[in-house]
Enzyme design. Structure first.
Site: not given
Length: 261
Positions: A134-135
């Site tokens: 999810t960066e």
């Protein structure tokens, strides 16, 4: 100081349990250092033949700790580079550990938690576990863990999940190759034990050398350079305007400024 990592020895088996359930076993600098040192010690212990990595509480690992993330958002690019190199050392140590490793994924894994799963030789999870790289929602990229995740799921799938930050379930993780097996929670320990038993039947040198053989065939030409480049990339992203906005928005529980209003 609370114990962040629990180590249990059972003959030739070492079990490492991430023990920060209050923050869903998220990483901070202390846990990264402790886990790295423990793995290095186990790697040189002739009495250890295999390692199981697991987590305490509902999650396997939620990735970066919020307080750690807040501190690094305020740090310099050089401080972020050094911090990222420490994480790179952890992932490299786990990936190249001269013992077979098993990830017991009883709950969710995000960010660096996905990296830990990808670095283990065998990964077994439960149907309810969810996974996410999810960066990019924070204006960042999973740079440090990218060699291991790409090796696990392939470049084509990595391009999708690195860019979209889409969360996926255990069935998808199995299809992608991140997990080797998905079993019901009541069968998880038995499935892990089956792999332990199979490894005990294999020659110790042969089972330990299996990953070295695969790495020799598929290795990056310069692993140290790869780690350095990835650490430099995430450091630049963390201190960039987009990275600063993404981290700030996450910590402040608001949409980042690039999201449609």
């Amino acid at each position: 100081m609370p114990i962040a990592l629990r180590v249990h020895r059972d003959g030739p088996l070492a079990r490492l349990c991430l023990a920060r359930p209050g923050v869903r076993n998220a990483f901070d600098a202390a846990l990264i250092a402790e886990l790295t040192a423990t793995l290095e010690a186990l790697g040189g212990d002739p009495g250890v033949r295999m390692v199981v990595l697991e987590g305490e509480g509902p999650a396997f690992s939620a990735g970066a700790d919020l307080n750690w993330m807040r501190a690094m958002a305020a740090a310099s690019e050089e401080e972020n580079r050094q911090d990222s190199l420490a994480l790179a050392r952890l992932m490299r140590t786990l990936d190249e550990l001269p013992k077979p490793t098993i990830a017991r994924v009883h709950g969710d894994a995000y960010g660096g938690g996905v990296g830990l799963v990808a670095c283990c030789d065998i990964a077994i999870g439960v149907p309810t576990a969810r996974f996410g790289l999810t960066e990019s929602r924070l204006g960042l990229l999973p740079a440090v863990i990218s060699p291991y995740v790409i090796a696990a799921i392939g470049a084509r799938q990595a391009r999708r999940y690195f860019a979209s930050a889409e969360v996926f379930d255990a069935a998808e993780a199995l299809r992608l190759g991140l997990l080797h097996q998905v079993v019901e929670p009541g069968q998880l320990d038995a499935a892990v034990q089956r792999q332990v038993d199979l490894l005990l039947k294999a020659g110790p040198a042969a089972s330990a050398g299996a990953k070295a053989l695969v790495r020799a065939v598929t290795a990056h030409a310069d692993a140290a350079r790869h780690d350095a480049d990835n650490a430099a990339l995430i450091a630049r992203l963390r201190v960039s305007p987009e990275g600063q906005e993404g981290i700030a928005a996450f910590l402040e529980k608001r949409p980042p400024n690039w999201m449609p209003r």
